[in-house]
Structures are given as C-alpha cells and as structure tokens.
Design a protein around this motif. Structure first.
Motif, PDB file in Angstrom:
ATOM      1  N   ALA A  42       1.293  -1.560   0.259  1.00 52.92           N
ATOM      2  CA  ALA A  42       0.242   0.247  -0.015  1.00 52.92           C
ATOM      3  C   ALA A  42       0.848   1.309  -0.181  1.00 52.92           C
ATOM      4  CB  ALA A  42      -0.917   0.034   1.267  1.00 52.92           C
ATOM      5  N   VAL A  43       1.410   0.868   0.823  1.00 51.74           N
ATOM      6  CA  VAL A  43       2.799   2.146   1.128  1.00 51.74           C
ATOM      7  C   VAL A  43       3.574   2.314  -0.179  1.00 51.74           C
ATOM      8  CG1 VAL A  43       4.756   3.668   2.318  1.00 51.74           C
ATOM      9  CG2 VAL A  43       2.640   2.434   3.451  1.00 51.74           C
ATOM     10  N   ALA A  44       4.137   1.103  -0.639  1.00 47.82           N
ATOM     11  CA  ALA A  44       4.835   1.491  -1.983  1.00 47.82           C
ATOM     12  C   ALA A  44       4.217   2.010  -2.985  1.00 47.82           C
ATOM     13  CB  ALA A  44       5.717   0.296  -2.227  1.00 47.82           C
ATOM     14  N   HIS A  45       3.169   1.784  -2.547  1.00 44.50           N
ATOM     15  CA  HIS A  45       1.834   2.402  -4.468  1.00 44.50           C
ATOM     16  C   HIS A  45       1.779   3.500  -4.284  1.00 44.50           C
ATOM     17  CE1 HIS A  45      -0.936   1.083  -7.898  1.00 44.50           C
ATOM     18  NE2 HIS A  45      -1.589   1.899  -7.107  1.00 44.50           N
ATOM     19  N   LYS A  46       0.980   4.201  -3.023  1.00 45.36           N
ATOM     20  CA  LYS A  46       1.065   5.567  -2.778  1.00 45.36           C
ATOM     21  C   LYS A  46       2.332   6.681  -3.263  1.00 45.36           C
ATOM     22  CE  LYS A  46      -2.185   4.827   0.606  1.00 45.36           C
ATOM     23  NZ  LYS A  46      -2.056   4.944   2.497  1.00 45.36           N
ATOM     24  N   MET A  47       3.351   5.566  -3.068  1.00 42.21           N
ATOM     25  CA  MET A  47       5.181   6.427  -3.035  1.00 42.21           C
ATOM     26  C   MET A  47       5.749   6.178  -5.014  1.00 42.21           C
ATOM     27  SD  MET A  47       6.784   5.665   0.388  1.00 42.21           S
ATOM     28  CE  MET A  47       8.226   6.806   0.183  1.00 42.21           C
ATOM     29  N   GLY A  48       4.557   5.569  -5.214  1.00 42.21           N
ATOM     30  CA  GLY A  48       5.151   5.631  -6.688  1.00 42.21           C
ATOM     31  C   GLY A  48       6.132   4.038  -7.217  1.00 42.21           C
TER      32      GLY A  48
ATOM     33  N   ARG B 111      -7.685  -3.506   0.745  1.00 43.47           N
ATOM     34  CA  ARG B 111      -7.110  -2.459   1.400  1.00 43.47           C
ATOM     35  C   ARG B 111      -6.592  -2.094  -0.446  1.00 43.47           C
ATOM     36  NH1 ARG B 111      -2.205  -2.463   5.974  1.00 43.47           N
ATOM     37  NH2 ARG B 111      -1.701   0.036   5.582  1.00 43.47           N
ATOM     38  N   LEU B 112      -5.883  -3.401  -1.444  1.00 41.66           N
ATOM     39  CA  LEU B 112      -4.763  -2.431  -1.772  1.00 41.66           C
ATOM     40  C   LEU B 112      -5.731  -1.893  -3.072  1.00 41.66           C
ATOM     41  CD1 LEU B 112      -2.256  -5.425  -2.267  1.00 41.66           C
ATOM     42  CD2 LEU B 112      -2.019  -2.573  -1.702  1.00 41.66           C
ATOM     43  N   ALA B 113      -6.930  -2.592  -3.418  1.00 44.10           N
ATOM     44  CA  ALA B 113      -8.109  -2.213  -4.221  1.00 44.10           C
ATOM     45  C   ALA B 113      -8.327  -0.859  -4.079  1.00 44.10           C
ATOM     46  CB  ALA B 113      -9.120  -2.906  -4.005  1.00 44.10           C
TER      47      ALA B 113
END
Length: 672
Positions: free
Chosen positions: A428-434, A454-456
């Motif tokens: 989740a955090v990695a996705h938000k951080m690009g 959560r990831l969805a």
C-alpha cells in the motif's frame, strides 16, 4: 563452509542440511524434507485471478508520484513465489537482479507462528525458513539493492548470523531500533518490550541511501548565513577520520593574521585533500607548500615517534609578509560570502568548514521514535479504520514506518518486494509512493479479508489513512526570526501553563500568542491510480501414491507442456509441435508415447542446425537412440522420472552449507 566464505563464524542448527516445506497450503505448519524433494524443487505456475485497475483521472496534481501498474499480489507460499520470480523466464526478465528493496516481516518466533514445535525444532524451523528465503531473494536484488528484516528480540541475534552467512558480513549496514510502544505493559513480569529491530543489509557496496528531510529545528536554529552566503550554513569540523602513523593529511597551516601554526586535533587529520586546503587559504592571502621540518609536532598528533611519522609532508605556509597577509585576510573577511573554509573569528587560530543546508538532507539514523514513524497502536488503528467491522489484524505496521524504509531504500519506479505481505502495508505504501511492488501472502483468508481489499482501495483512491496525506505545522503569523512553527507551537503550550498561575497583562499575552500563531496544514500525496494483478500459485504437477511420484491428474496436454517449461526455465511459447525454445534448442512436451513415427515427425519440423529435447510420459528406447543419432545433441527423456532425477542431481551438487546464487538453471538429463 561456504565457498568464498572462509574465516567467518557460522551458525549451525538442527536439520540445517534440509529444506523446509509447508505441509499444508495456506497455513504456517512446516516439516523438514530432503532438498531433492519435488515439493520444494518444483517450479510452480502462476494463475491470474483478477486484474484491479483504477479509472483514468484528469488533473492530477503536480509533484505527486506517477501511479504504477506492473504490480503483483500473489497468494501462496513465498518459497514457490520467489522460485517463480527467479526461474520462470517471463518473470525472471522483469525481476531477476532488478528488485531495489526487500522488506520482510517473517513470522516471529516463540510460539506466535510455530507453537506446535519444541524449543529446539522451533528455532530450526524459523532459521531454515529465513535462510531459504534469503537464498531466493539475493539473486532478485539489484546491485544497489538492500534487504530489511523486521523482527523482535526472539531471533535477532541468530538472524544476524544467518544474514552474515548468506549476504556477507561486510554488507551489514545497520540495526535499526523502532519504538513500537510508548508506554510499559505493567502486567509484564520481567521487562516490558518497547522496540522491534530492523536488520539492514546491502547486496553490494553500490548501495546508497536516500537522505531524510531535515528536521525543522535544524533548518533555522543551526543553519544561518552570517556572511551573506545565499545558502544558509553552519560551522563544521575541518578535520576527519583517524590519523594513521604515517598519515599524509597531518600538517601545519599558518594563520594569516597571527602567523601561528594550526594542526588537526590529536588523533585526527584534515578532512580534505591538501590541494583543496591550499586553494581555500589562498582566498585569504598568498600561500605555498613548504617543508618546515615539523615531524616532532606531527608525530604527537599521529600518536607515534618522529622517526616513524611520514617525512617530507609540507605545510601550507604564507608566501607573503605576515602584515600584508593579515590586511588581505581582514579585507576578505569583511567582504562576506566567505570561502568554504572559514574563520568565525580572525583573531583565533581555528578554521572550520561550511556545512550548507543543501547538503543532501539528514543522514538516516538507527533510532526511530514512534512520534516520528508511528508505533504498533497506530498500525492497528490504521487497519481498524479500514476494516471497522473485522477483528483487528494481529501485527500491522504503521504506514509511516514503511514510508521511511521505502524512502531510504528506493526511488519512484523502483521495485519493492515483501514476501510476507500480511495486511498489505508494504504494498500500500509502495504504491502511494510511486514504486512498483510484489507482495506475497500465504494465508488466503488474510488476502481475501485484508490485503486485496486494502490494495484495491489504494488504487481507487478510497484509502484516506496512513501516508495518503501529509500534515505539517505551518506559521499563521510572521514568526520571530529563527523561530520554526514547531518551536512556536511549543512556546504557546508552555505559555498556557505559565499564565495559569501568574497575573500577567492580558494584552501582552494576546500579543505573544498572535505573534506565534501556527496551524496544521494537510496536503494530499495520493489520489489513487495505477493497478495490480492478483495471482494464485498453482498446484503441484506431481502427486505421491505411496512411495511412487506420478503426474497429477491436471498435468496433461498443454498444461503439462506449460508446467514442464517452468521446470526447464524455458519460456512457454507454443509453435506447432514445439512448446518453446532457448538458443538453438527446441523443446517438445508430449503427453503420450513417443515412438519412431513421432521422432520422424519432429525431425521433419526441426530446422537445420537446431537440436531438440523431447519430454514425454512414455518413450520407446529405440526411438530415443534414433533421435540421438539423427540429430546429434538431441535427446528423448521420460516424465516424471527425468525431472525428479534432475532435482536430485541439483541437490547433490549443491552443499546445503554453501551460499547459493540460485541463478535460473537449464535442466540436464540422463538417459532413461
């Protein structure tokens, strides 16, 4: 002892020569098996379950990370998932040697995951699991990548030994202490544990950490521009390191005003090359290099005797009369915007270096407070806010903790891997951080309940908590010079305490409050976007019938061909009778008998100067001989016997105590 690993300590434990196998899909229940066992040697297939993508959005704010789409959520055992990433060509080309950051939070020991084992076996299970995963992780890492292992105090001392053995003691970077609890548990009979540890290792010395944002207090109170320099700076030490017996960077520098000689403090040396110091001193007056025969003075600083100190090291001496030098130095000092080497007081024999505010930010430290990155309670609350109707997830980490790990160890677009995904915090955090990400979770119930939903939500922009927004204290008034918003807030807090017991002028108090007014400013750093694919690890292509290993019922025709290509490390690309190719070798996988007629048909379709490997569930030995003679280098082998024999040969050729690279390996086969 591992090849190339001589002279180092090695931890031993029960069944270290074995492999660890999950005895049932979807639960932490393990047994030790021979390393040749097909259940640990087989490369499984991945089957796509669903693709989750966000609807395109317009007007994305500037400065936010670009959403990533090449992300994987994998249901199943990390052992199989990592093997797939390493050895199946379509995944290996994307991940082998390209993962920048691995964060793993393996099941902690002491009864939390392995409660059914006695103490000795319990430690052996945990250590074998860790060792095997590290061996699979290492080849996935990029040369500038790092591994972060998060654990409590039950195994940290043993884990460090295993990490040294597998990744190299020279690649240890730090043991980060994370404050997970801010108050003691008074029902504890011994010590109340307030921290976890993160052991950090690099793959090679190419790893460079990203620095952290400087603290607000550092930006103004420590950094100023006392000389008119457009970039604020603070005074720093002009010396560095440790002065060796014959160190060439220990010498005198003549002061331009007093004429006295300045040396590094005992045991240290000057922090940059002598040519740099000479250039800097020439900003104040005219200088030259000159041998002044000061071996006795330099020997004291180096902690040795004059005859052992390096001879002939010149000093930086004035090349003009002292009176002229003093006049030039004072004029240069009054002109402002001083050189990098500074005299804060020209009448004192002390030089320092400028440390500019723009000096790359704050170096990461090893003590992380809950006030900065959150504690366990914040992690639980973040998951509880997402799933208020569900039982709280056992050990979620706060998003702010993973944000710091990911920031230090990777950049936007890099790949982040977590093979113990849990509630999905890392992804989740990695996705938000690009970042691009791969996360693996063994328990299907956890994925269905927490990880995937959560990831969805992150992809759809419906997850407002954690690091989705950033809050900082900002000034709501013209603060006094050198006062930060955080300092102003603290001043107001203390002022409120003081005025309760003291009769002060109300107008004066109001004026103080107005002059130090601040507010919280919240900025969104994530608005949704990107996507991920959810995959499940497929079943084994084998099954046991008593002591005999046979093909599973599903492993027929095209499914068998695809499964066999995975074992061979060959990309599955059906082309007529051929299932795939590598270089000048073609592969044929057949569910049935291969006789003379089949061999002739294959040879008719085989291009000249190419050879073929034929894998079949039944073979005619005479046909095998015909194939080998007709096209030298070609072979015909039987499934599953030849596959199982390959597993045995690989295990026999690899000592269980050796460090392995786990590079994808082309199968070699005996005649059957």
């Amino acid at each position: 002892m591992a090849a190339g690993y001589t002279g180092g300590l090695e931890l031993t434990w029960t069944n270290k020569d074995k492999a660890l196998l999950s005895t049932g899909d979807g639960r932490y229940d393990y047994t030790f098996v021979d390393r040749a066992d097909y259940r640990v040697s087989e490369v499984r297939l991945l089957h796509e379950v669903e693709r989750v993508e966000a609807q395109p959005r317009e007007g994305r704010p500037d400065g936010l990370p670009e959403p990533t789409t090449e992300n994987l959520l994998i249901s199943g055992d990390a052992m199989h998932a990592l093997d797939i990433l390493n050895k199946v060509p379509e995944y290996a080309e994307r991940y082998l040697g390209k993962v920048k950051l691995v964060y793993i939070d393996p099941p902690f020991n002491t009864g939390q995951a392995f409660a059914n084992y006695d103490d000795n076996i319990e430690h052996s299970v945990w250590l074998t699991m860790l060792r095997d995963r590290l061996r699979q992780i290492k080849p996935l890492l990029s040369d500038d990548g790092s591994v972060w292992v998060h654990l409590d105090d039950a195994e940290v001392h043993r884990c460090r030994s295993v990490l040294d053995e597998e990744l190299g003691a020279e690649n240890f970077l730090a043991e980060v202490v994370w404050q997970k609890a801010t108050s003691p548990r008074n029902d504890t009979t011994g010590f109340s544990v307030s921290h976890d540890s993160l052991l950090v290792y690099r793959k090679t010395n190419r790893w460079v950490p990203n620095r952290l944002k400087r603290l607000a207090t550092s930006n103004t109170s420590r950094y100023r521009s006392r000389d008119g320099d457009p970039v604020p700076w603070r005074d720093g030490d002009a010396t560095a390191g440790k002065a060796a017996t014959n160190h060439p960077m220990v010498y005198g520098i003549q002061h331009p005003v007093t004429g006295g000689l300045m040396y590094p403090t005992p045991g240290r040396c000057w922090g940059k090359a002598q040519s740099w110091f000479l250039e800097q001193m020439n900003e104040y007056a005219k200088y030259e290099l000159r041998d002044i025969g000061d071996e006795a003075r330099r020997a004291i600083i180096c902690g040795t005797t004059p005859e052992r100190v390096k001879p002939g090291v010149p000093a930086i001496m004035l090349a003009q009369p002292l009176e002229d030098a003093a006049r030039a130095a004072r004029a240069r000092h009054e002109a402002g915007n001083w050189p990098e080497l500074v005299f804060l007081d020209l009448d004192k024999e002390r030089i320092q270096r400028k440390k500019h505010l723009a000096d790359e930010g704050r170096v990461p430290e090893t003590l992380w407070f809950a006030s900065d990155v959150g504690g366990s309670l914040r992690g639980k609350n973040q998951v509880r806010d997402l799933f208020p109707d569900l039982h709280a997830f056992a050990t979620p980490k706060p998003e702010e903790l993973l944000q710091r790990v990911i920031h230090i160890g990777s950049n936007p677009g890099d790949i982040v891997l977590d093979c113990y995904g849990g509630s999905g915090t890392t992804a989740a955090v990695a996705h938000k951080m690009g970042r691009r990400w791969v996360t693996v979770e063994l328990l299907s119930a956890t994925i269905a309940t927490y990880t995937k939903p959560r990831l969805a939500r992150v992809v759809r922009g419906e997850e407002p908590g954690g690091v989705t927004t950033s809050t900082e204290r900002v000034a709501d008034a013209d603060l006094p010079a050198d006062m930060t918003p955080d300092e102003a807030q603290e001043f107001n807090r203390l002022l409120n305490k003081v005025v309760k017991g003291v009769d002060l002028d109300r107008e004066a108090i109001k004026a103080l409050r107005d002059a130090t007014k601040t507010r919280n400013q919240t900025t969104a750093i994530w608005h949704g976007g990107g996507g991920f694919s959810h995959y499940e690890i497929g079943p084994s292509m084998f099954e046991s019938v008593g002591d005999i290993v046979v093909l599973a019922e599903w492993a027929t025709q095209g499914d068998l061909a695809q499964a066999m290509c995975a074992q061979l490390g060959v990309r599955y690309r059906p082309d007529g009778i051929f299932a795939g190719r590598r270089g000048r070798v073609r592969y044929v996988i057949l569910d049935g008998l291969v006789g003379h007629g089949t061999v002739e048909a294959i040879l008719d379709q085989l291009p000249e100067k190419e050879i073929v490997e034929v894998w079949a569930t039944q073979i005619d030995l005479d046909a095998e001989e015909t194939l080998r003679k007709s096209r030298k280098g070609s072979r015909l082998t039987k499934i599953p016997e030849a596959v199982l024999d390959t597993y045995r040969r690989r295990a026999a050729n690899t000592s269980p105590f050796n460090r392995r690279t786990q590079e994808p390996e082309a199968a070699t086969h005996d005649r059957h």
